[in-house]
Every structure is written in C-alpha cells, then in structure tokens.
Design an enzyme around this catalytic site. Structure first.
Site, PDB file in Angstrom:
ATOM      1  N   TYR A 188      82.948  30.869 -10.240  1.00  0.00           N
ATOM      2  CA  TYR A 188      82.046  31.849 -10.795  1.00  0.00           C
ATOM      3  C   TYR A 188      82.827  32.286 -12.144  1.00  0.00           C
ATOM      4  O   TYR A 188      82.103  32.479 -13.061  1.00  0.00           O
ATOM      5  CB  TYR A 188      81.553  32.748 -10.034  1.00  0.00           C
ATOM      6  CG  TYR A 188      80.361  32.455  -9.148  1.00  0.00           C
ATOM      7  CD1 TYR A 188      80.405  31.659  -8.208  1.00  0.00           C
ATOM      8  CD2 TYR A 188      79.098  33.107  -9.124  1.00  0.00           C
ATOM      9  CE1 TYR A 188      79.586  31.227  -7.196  1.00  0.00           C
ATOM     10  CE2 TYR A 188      77.961  32.937  -8.291  1.00  0.00           C
ATOM     11  CZ  TYR A 188      78.118  31.881  -7.539  1.00  0.00           C
ATOM     12  OH  TYR A 188      77.277  31.566  -6.589  1.00  0.00           O
ATOM     13  N   LYS A 204      88.480  24.680   2.160  1.00  0.00           N
ATOM     14  CA  LYS A 204      88.676  23.266   2.241  1.00  0.00           C
ATOM     15  C   LYS A 204      89.929  22.983   1.709  1.00  0.00           C
ATOM     16  O   LYS A 204      90.174  22.239   0.707  1.00  0.00           O
ATOM     17  CB  LYS A 204      87.566  23.058   0.978  1.00  0.00           C
ATOM     18  CG  LYS A 204      87.342  21.318   0.850  1.00  0.00           C
ATOM     19  CD  LYS A 204      86.425  20.646   1.923  1.00  0.00           C
ATOM     20  CE  LYS A 204      86.353  19.385   1.776  1.00  0.00           C
ATOM     21  NZ  LYS A 204      85.810  18.584   2.842  1.00  0.00           N
ATOM     22  N   ASP A 228      82.652  22.303   5.126  1.00  0.00           N
ATOM     23  CA  ASP A 228      81.738  21.325   5.558  1.00  0.00           C
ATOM     24  C   ASP A 228      81.381  21.382   7.167  1.00  0.00           C
ATOM     25  O   ASP A 228      80.182  21.361   7.407  1.00  0.00           O
ATOM     26  CB  ASP A 228      81.996  19.759   5.262  1.00  0.00           C
ATOM     27  CG  ASP A 228      83.455  19.361   5.455  1.00  0.00           C
ATOM     28  OD1 ASP A 228      84.151  20.352   5.872  1.00  0.00           O
ATOM     29  OD2 ASP A 228      83.893  18.376   5.337  1.00  0.00           O
ATOM     30  N   ASP A 264      78.616  31.649  -1.316  1.00  0.00           N
ATOM     31  CA  ASP A 264      77.178  31.595  -1.879  1.00  0.00           C
ATOM     32  C   ASP A 264      76.249  30.609  -1.015  1.00  0.00           C
ATOM     33  O   ASP A 264      75.114  30.922  -0.680  1.00  0.00           O
ATOM     34  CB  ASP A 264      77.070  31.177  -3.216  1.00  0.00           C
ATOM     35  CG  ASP A 264      75.619  31.146  -3.724  1.00  0.00           C
ATOM     36  OD1 ASP A 264      75.134  31.987  -3.972  1.00  0.00           O
ATOM     37  OD2 ASP A 264      75.561  30.219  -4.640  1.00  0.00           O
ATOM     38  N   ASP A 314      73.124  31.721   2.364  1.00  0.00           N
ATOM     39  CA  ASP A 314      71.888  30.988   2.197  1.00  0.00           C
ATOM     40  C   ASP A 314      71.447  30.499   3.313  1.00  0.00           C
ATOM     41  O   ASP A 314      70.388  30.475   4.004  1.00  0.00           O
ATOM     42  CB  ASP A 314      71.531  30.397   0.957  1.00  0.00           C
ATOM     43  CG  ASP A 314      70.852  31.135  -0.375  1.00  0.00           C
ATOM     44  OD1 ASP A 314      71.254  32.353  -0.300  1.00  0.00           O
ATOM     45  OD2 ASP A 314      70.060  30.608  -1.042  1.00  0.00           O
TER      46      ASP A 314
HETATM   47  C1  IPM Z   1      73.609  35.424  -4.659  1.00  0.00           C
HETATM   48  C2  IPM Z   1      72.976  34.546  -5.725  1.00  0.00           C
HETATM   49  C3  IPM Z   1      73.638  34.827  -7.125  1.00  0.00           C
HETATM   50  C4  IPM Z   1      75.094  34.167  -6.752  1.00  0.00           C
HETATM   51  C5  IPM Z   1      73.029  34.235  -8.246  1.00  0.00           C
HETATM   52  C6  IPM Z   1      71.652  34.716  -8.533  1.00  0.00           C
HETATM   53  C7  IPM Z   1      73.753  34.462  -9.722  1.00  0.00           C
HETATM   54  O1  IPM Z   1      72.491  33.330  -5.663  1.00  0.00           O
HETATM   55  O2  IPM Z   1      73.672  36.700  -4.674  1.00  0.00           O
HETATM   56  O3  IPM Z   1      74.066  34.725  -3.593  1.00  0.00           O
HETATM   57  O4  IPM Z   1      74.903  33.012  -7.110  1.00  0.00           O
HETATM   58  O5  IPM Z   1      75.930  34.825  -6.419  1.00  0.00           O
HETATM   59 MG    MG Z   2      73.028  32.866  -3.419  1.00  0.00          MG
END
Ligand code: IPM
Ligand code: MG
Length: 355
Positions: free
Chosen positions: A142, A190, A222, A246, A250
C-alpha cells in the site's frame, strides 16, 4: 472522565450511522457520568468536494488532538470507475492511517445467535465462530516505493516492502491478544513465494519463544482463504500483512451473516480509530435504512480499547444484543419482521441505555 472524540462521518451512509453512534455514546456519557465532547472533520469524497483534499490538515489536527476517532466510511462511485482520477477518497484514508500511526487494524468476526442463519455457510460451520484479524495497516504494498508506470505508460509496478520492526510491533499485538483468548496465533503469509513473507515468518518464529503459552501456526494466504470458508472455527487470532489482510477481512466479514454488525479498531498510537467495516454503501445513502449497529459496536470497542472503560463497552454490546433479540432492527436483518429506520434504531438504543 472527560472524553474528546473526533467525528469523521465521511461519505455515503457514514453520516447516518455515525449520528446513531453519537446518540448511544451520549447516553453512555450521561449514565456513567462522563463529559463527552466532539469535533467534526471532513474526510473522503466530501472533503475533496469541499477542499480538494481527501484528508485536509484541519481534519488531521482535529484527530491528532482527540482521545479517539470515530469514523464512518469513505468512497463515492464517481471515483470507482475513473482510474485516471488524480485525487481519490481512499487516499484520505491511507494518509490518515499513516499520519496517525495506526499500524494495526483489528477486525473481529463473531456470530450472533439470532443472525447465524443468514450466513452463506452451513450452520455447523459457522455457529460459534470467533476469530480476530490483526492486519498490518501502514506498510507493505500500500505504501512501498517505487510505484507507478514506465515512461510509455505500458508497464506498472508496486513495491511490497516490510521492515522487521514493522512486523515485530504488529506480531506482538497478535501474541498478546492470543494470550487473552484461546492462545492460538496464525501467521498468514506467502513464504513459499515472497521475500517479505519469509521475513514475516522468520520474525514471528523468533518472537514465539517469548510467548510459550501461545501455539503458533504458519499458513499460506491461499490456504487460509480456503480454510476460512471450510472451517472458520479453526482460527483464533490471525496476523498478516496489509494487502492479505484487506482481502481476507472482507471474506471474513460475511461469514457470520451480519456484515452490518462488524466493528473494527485501528491501533498503534495514542489516538486510536474506530470504524464499521461495511463501507460507504452509496445505494442506501440518505435513505435512513442503513444498519447502524456496526458503528455502534465500534463505539463499544472505543470505550474498551481507547478509554479502558469495559463496563461502558459492555453496556453498549448488551443493548445491541437486546435490539437483535427484540427485533428492533433495520431492514437488512429484519427478516420479514417490522423494519425500523436507522434513526429509530439509534433512538431506541439510547433510550434503553438510559431507561
Ligand atoms: C479497508 C478498505 C481500504 C483498504 C480502502 C478503502 C483504501 O478496503 O479499510 O479495508 O484497502 O484498506
Ligand atoms: Mg478492504
């Protein structure tokens, strides 16, 4: 206690859900005798519209001078399909994390008995799931340099870079969290392919003897993506780098069937930040239908992690559980029952705390 909170409602449903959390925080302040004040700042697309900058200096000053930041969401569809946009809302979030030194993002996944049937997974897989990710938040791909394109614009590159120090400070938080939980730590990497991952693994191996009560497992990212779906109960505390975290968080957020309820905390410096993980949900913005519970539970994490006020945190969790049990909830989880408005849920929670 005197508490000074920076409020960053942000974009989309952010302002609506943060407003409900404020009602709850005020009710807690009244009940437990805390003097709570707020300063509001702009971040994300709304900040670009107003100032041209997704994280203006004025907002940073408000955050840096606060005891904690309560954040809603950022993002606006008008930027998503425009890869050429020079300024993007997300840049605000990244800069905020970096400037505030928030290197650890804590994202729990746990289940609510009344909602577990909404999980995409079979009940026996998901009932009782309880794990937490510690995602590294201010390093890795990032932020690594160099990044960009070649002169012709036909090649693009990002750099993944980690120092030992960055890994150690995140890993220690994971080890300590595991000590207070089921004492299992999974290092997600990884290492079969990436040099950064080999440094992660080596560093965690060196730290492990300092935490003899914690069992450490090493798994490739993975495989974790797969096992999180197959048997999510296998996990307790997971530590990982920024990009893997990240993606996996999710995935993790939908396992419990209640993404609208999952809170998060970003830690690492004096000022800690708390936010729901659901994002800006632009389709629902301004309709008073979004589920405010993740933000309310983020406020509970704030009382616990930022102020050490566990009783207050528990009082918020209890009232959220009550709203679920009594079906005083928004349409996403109403399940055929009456659906209440975002603002009605906030009023109800605050009234119950005081009642
Ligand atoms: C998160 C989001 C952010 C990230 C984006 C909005 C930059 O997806 O907080 O997980 O990738 O960290
Ligand atoms: Mg995210």
């Amino acid at each position: 206690m005197e508490i000074n909170i920076a409020l960053l409602p942000g974009d989309g449903i952010g302002p609506e859900v943060v407003a409900q959390a404020v009602k709850v925080v005020n009710a807690i302040g009244k009940k437990f005798g805390h003097k709570i004040s707020y300063k509001e700042g702009l971040v994300g697309a709304c900040a670009i519209d107003a100032t041209g900058d997704p994280y203006p200096d004025a907002t940073h000053e408000i955050c840096a001078a606060s005891d904690a930041v309560l954040f809603g969401a950022i993002g606006d569809p008008k930027y998503d399909n425009d890869p050429k946009a020079k300024v993007r809302p997300e840049q605000g979030l990244l800069r905020m994390r970096q400037k505030l030194g928030l290197f650890a993002n804590v994202r729990p996944t746990f289940t609510f008995p009344s909602l577990v049937h909404k999980s995409p997974l079979k009940l026996d897989r998901v009932d009782g799931v309880d794990f937490v990710f510690f995602r590294e938040l201010t390093g890795g791909i990032y932020f690594g340099e160099p990044r960009g394109r070649n002169e012709q614009g036909t090649k693009a590159f990002d750099t993944n870079v980690y120092s030992k120090e960055e890994i150690v400070r995140l890993a220690r938080m994971g080890f300590e969290a595991a000590q207070g939980r089921r004492k299992l730590l999974t290092c997600v990497d990884k290492a079969n392919v990436m040099a950064t991952s080999r440094l992660w693994r080596e560093t965690v191996q060196e730290l492990a003897p300092e935490y003899p009560d914690v069992k450490v497992e090493y798994e490739f990212v993975d495989a974790v993506a797969m096992r999180l779906i197959q048997w999510p109960k296998a996990y307790d505390v997971l530590i990982t780098e920024n990009l893997f975290g990240d993606i996996l968080t999710d995935e993790a957020s939908v396992i419990s069937g209640s993404m609208g309820l999952m809170p998060s905390a970003s830690l690492g410096s004096k000022v800690k930040l708390f936010e729901p993980i659901h994002g800006s949900y632009p389709q629902a913005a301004g309709k008073d239908i979004a589920n405010p519970l993740a933000t309310v539970l983020s406020a509970a994490m704030m009382f616990d992690y930022a102020f050490g006020l566990k009783e207050e945190a528990q009082a918020i969790s209890d009232v959220v559980n009550l709203s679920l049990a009594e079906g005083y909830v928004t349409e996403d989880i109403a399940d055929g029952g009456k659906a209440y408005k975002t603002s009605e849920v906030g009023d109800w929670l605050a009234a119950k705390i005081l009642g």
